[in-house]
Each structure stands twice: as structure tokens, then as C-alpha cells.
Enzyme design. Structure first.
Site, PDB file in Angstrom:
ATOM      1  N   LYS A   1       4.502   4.335 -58.586  1.00 33.98           N
ATOM      2  CA  LYS A   1       5.011   5.725 -58.350  1.00 33.98           C
ATOM      3  C   LYS A   1       6.152   6.076 -59.117  1.00 33.98           C
ATOM      4  CE  LYS A   1       6.272   8.667 -54.366  1.00 33.98           C
ATOM      5  NZ  LYS A   1       6.439   8.765 -53.063  1.00 33.98           N
TER       6      LYS A   1
ATOM      7  N   ASP B   1       5.221  10.792 -40.827  1.00 33.07           N
ATOM      8  CA  ASP B   1       4.346  11.602 -41.551  1.00 33.07           C
ATOM      9  C   ASP B   1       2.963  10.880 -41.712  1.00 33.07           C
ATOM     10  OD1 ASP B   1       3.416  13.676 -43.304  1.00 33.07           O
ATOM     11  OD2 ASP B   1       4.286  13.054 -45.208  1.00 33.07           O
TER      12      ASP B   1
END
Length: 441
Positions: free
Chosen positions: A27, A124
Site C-alpha cells: 500500500k 470501518d
């Protein structure tokens, strides 16, 4: 590197770790995401992931700062690469079966329980952040893994600057929507919405962010009447507006574990008869080739030796699976002629129509408790290709084994498949020869 995902602050790539010989997910945060608040999010994700180690959570391998372009530094993190789609993509094909929903729910509940023990709230939980790890294309059970800890909340760490409502509007808990203090009950609510969506195929609170977030303050999610009663009761409890009315996480783990067993029992009732018929036909095919009572066959030794060289592993085997035994007709690097069927991985491989691969048996739930893995033998890698007859029955396997985990390429599996076809060609020729001799008699 290939792009496998994008988010608000960065992009996730598939990359190769040349030092350890494995594929990973990298990432890379956007060069523009260097404002103080953005950097704080990045630091939280790195710091939280660094302290986690659980099969239901994506594993962090490394993190750093790339200053190749001094004026545009890139923060990056290197994570476990999860082979498989995320749940959001899976749901695009429609609702899931109750059995599959129970498996996903149980995996995620275990992950939430682990996070709670460490004082962490994910905040989340949504389908896009749930990865379905496929160990092979033929895997009958993919493991659900939770990813993206960028807005996770850890007890005792100051996130005062992050006091605004965070998370994805469609999956917020009521207390998140109100900006109140959070506990694992918030993640349980979000998981309830995810599991409900798995049944219906539809987002429970759709629409623009603010109306979607406020909707759950006025109404409870609607659980359709066609959802099984036991599931209805569980989903209603998980999505109760008051956190105190939701099940405790350890109780939820047990409830979902029981759901797996119940759904598996119903699945078995439907499938047992056809499975028994199929196994009986397969056993008759094994008998037809007349290889069970014969000694190890030197004709296959060159094939197993070649398979071992291609994979650079110490062991390769041509096996024939009987109703209770696995017979090794050729065993390169192993001085064993047979094993019980129960612990043998070949017995699992013959249930597939494609290669069956366990790249790291220490982490793979299909093999981690196998005595060949957990015991003194120390098996860590297995790849097997079924020996398939012309009329569609799997007699056994051509398989390779190693005492170290290792990746496997499509080219290697193609070669193993070709070598398995050579084994079957030899068996078919012998069968035809016996038939021809019988006709002469």
C-alpha cells in the site's frame, strides 16, 4: 507491480518480495497525502497493524518511507497478499448461502474478539474491507480477513484530533453516527449489517452519507421474513440500536460457530447421498485398473523424479486412494508404501477437479491440524493433481511435498498436470492391454 485496490489516501499493488520469494501487497500512500492529519492516519494504521497477529486479520510485514523523489516522499506498508476477491465484489453476484454467511461471520467475529482483547475498535467494517482468502481455485472454504485499519481506534492512544464521525456511512453504528464513545459493540453492529447484506444482496442503509448515517437513529434494520428464524433473531440482536442490547463478542463467536455446524448439517443432508454414490463409482474405477494389490511401480519412478526436480522438493508420490488406504505406487524421496486415508492429504486432493495446493500448511486451515503437519513428519507444502480417468473419476494423485512452505507458479502446476496425464496414459494402456488379452482368450 499490478494495482489490486485503491482508497482515499493510497493505492494497493501486488508486488514480489525477491528476498523471501513471495508475493505481497504494497500500500503506497499518495504523495499528496502528506498533510498532518493524513500522516496521523497512516501512522495509526502502521502502529496498530504492527501489533496484530491473527488469521482473521491481514498481516503487516514491513513499513517505510520512499525518498526516491525528495520533494514527493511516499509512505508505504507491505502486507500479506490475500488471493481472492473482497466481499463487496462477491456480493455483486447476489446473496450468499446461509452456510457461507456463517463461515464469514465466524471468521470476522473471531477477529473482532481478538481486537477487543487488545482494546481496538476497527470502526470501518464493510464488505470492501473484508477479503476472502482463496488458498486455491478449488478451495471449498475461503477464509474471511479484515483489512484497512486506517481509522481504527486503540484504547489509551490519543485520537482527539479525530473526533469527527469516521467510517463508511452505510455501515456506521448508531453510536458512531452520534459521535459517541465506541466499543467492540460498534463493530458487532457493523458486522450485523454486513451479514444482513449477505442474505439480501442489498445495502440496508443506502443513499447519501448524511441521510444514510441518520437513518439508523430512527429505525432498526429490516430483516426479511425469508431469512431463517434463528438467523433473524441473531441479526436483530446484532443490530440493536442500544449497544447494551447487542450480544457480547464471545457469545457471538459461539453463536456463529453453532450456525456453521447447523448449516453444515443441513448441507450434508442434501449432499450425503450423492457423495456416497460418487465415492462408490470412484472406488469401482480404482478396482477396474487393478493397481491396489500390485507392488510399487517402477514405471512411474521417472515421473515422480521429474516432478521433484521441477518443484525442487524432496518428495514426489504417485498415489492411489482406496476406501480406507492411500497406496504409494511410486514414492521418490520417501520410504513408505501406504498410509491411512484419514490423515492423507491426497484424500482431499482427489475431491477436486483441479490442482490442490497447500502453500504453507502452518497457516492453511485445511491442513494446520493434519498429523503430517502438526506431528513429527513436519509437512509444510503440498501440491497434488488428480489422476483422472477417461470417464471422470479421480483414482489418486501425483503430488509433491516439502518440509518448507513455498509458492507455486501456474507453469509448475501445468507441468504437474501434464505429468499426471502421463501416469493416467500408462494406466489406460495397461487396462486396454488386459481387455485385448481377455478377448483373445
Amino acid at each position: 507491480m499490478n494495482v489490486i485496490g485503491r482508497g482515499g489516501l493510497g493505492t494497493v499493488y501486488r508486488a514480489r518480495d525477491e528476498s523471501l520469494g513471495r508475493d505481497v501487497a504494497v500500500k503506497i500512500f499518495a504523495a499528496t497525502a502528506t498533510a498532518e492529519d493524513d500522516i496521523r492516519v497512516q501512522e495509526y494504521e502502521v502502529n496498530i497493524l504492527a501489533g496484530l497477529n491473527h488469521h482473521s486479520l491481514v498481516t503487516l510485514f514491513d513499513a517505510g518511507l520512499d525518498r526516491t523523489e525528495p520533494e514527493r516522499p511516499h509512505i508505504y506498508i507491505v502486507m500479506e497478499l490475500v488471493e481472492g476477491a473482497d466481499l463487496k465484489a462477491q456480493l455483486e453476484d447476489g446473496p450468499l448461502t446461509p452456510r457461507r454467511i456463517a463461515q464469514i461471520g465466524f471468521d470476522l467475529a473471531e477477529g473482532i474478539e481478538y481486537l477487543q482483547q487488545r482494546g481496538i475498535v476497527h470502526r470501518d467494517i464493510k464488505p470492501a474491507n473484508i477479503l476472502l482468502a482463496q488458498h486455491t481455485d478449488a478451495s471449498t472454504r475461503s477464509r474471511a480477513k479484515l483489512t484497512d485499519f486506517g481509522i481504527a481506534l486503540e484504547k489509551g492512544r490519543d485520537r482527539a484530533a479525530d473526533a469527527n464521525v469516521t467510517g463508511t456511512a452505510a455501515y456506521l453504528s448508531p453510536e458512531q453516527a452520534r459521535g459517541e464513545a465506541l466499543s467492540s459493540a460498534s463493530d458487532i453492529y457493523s458486522l450485523g449489517l454486513v451479514l444482513l447484506e449477505c442474505f439480501t444482496g442489498e445495502v440496508t442503509f443506502p443513499g447519501p452519507p448524511i441521510p444514510a448515517a441518520l437513518a439508523r437513529l430512527r429505525q432498526d434494520p429490516v430483516v426479511p421474513n425469508d431469512v431463517p428464524p434463528t438467523w433473524r433473531a441473531l441479526l436483530v440482536a446484532m443490530t440493536a440500536r442500544l449497544p447494551a442490547n447487542r450480544p457480547l463478542i464471545n457469545d457471538l463467536v459461539l453463536a456463529l460457530q453453532e450456525a456453521i455446524m447447523a448449516e453444515t448439517g443441513r448441507h450434508k443432508e442434501r449432499d450425503d447421498r450423492s457423495a456416497l454414490d460418487e465415492e462408490a463409482a470412484r472406488t469401482r474405477a480404482v478396482e477396474r485398473y487393478q493397481v491396489l494389490d500390485s507392488p510399487p511401480d517402477g514405471a512411474f519412478d521417472r515421473i515422480t523424479a521429474m516432478a521433484a526436480r521441477v518443484f525442487e522438493v524432496p518428495i514426489a508420490i504417485v498415489s492411489i486412494v482406496d476406501h480406507d488406504r492411500i497406496w504409494f505406487k511410486s514414492h521418490h524421496g520417501l520410504d513408505i508404501d501406504q498410509v491411512d486415508r484419514v490423515p492423507g492429504l491426497c484424500a482431499s486432493a482427489i475431491m477436486q477437479d483441479t490442482p490442490w495446493v497447500v502453500a504453507d500448511a502452518r497457516l492453511d486451515p485445511r491442513a494446520i491440524s493434519n498429523p503430517l503437519v502438526a506431528g513429527d513428519f513436519g509437512l509444510q507444502f503440498y501440491a497434488g493433481v488428480p489422476l483422472r480417468t477417461i470417464d471422470g473419476h479421480n483414482l489418486g494423485t501425483l503430488c509433491v511435498l516439502d518440509f518448507e512452505p513455498r509458492p507455486v507458479t501456474d507453469a509448475e502446476l501445468a507441468t504437474l498436470t501434464d505429468l499426471a496425464a502421463l501416469v493416467m496414459s500408462e494406466l489406460e494402456l495397461r487396462l486396454e492391454s488386459r481387455r485385448a488379452l481377455a478377448e483373445l482368450d
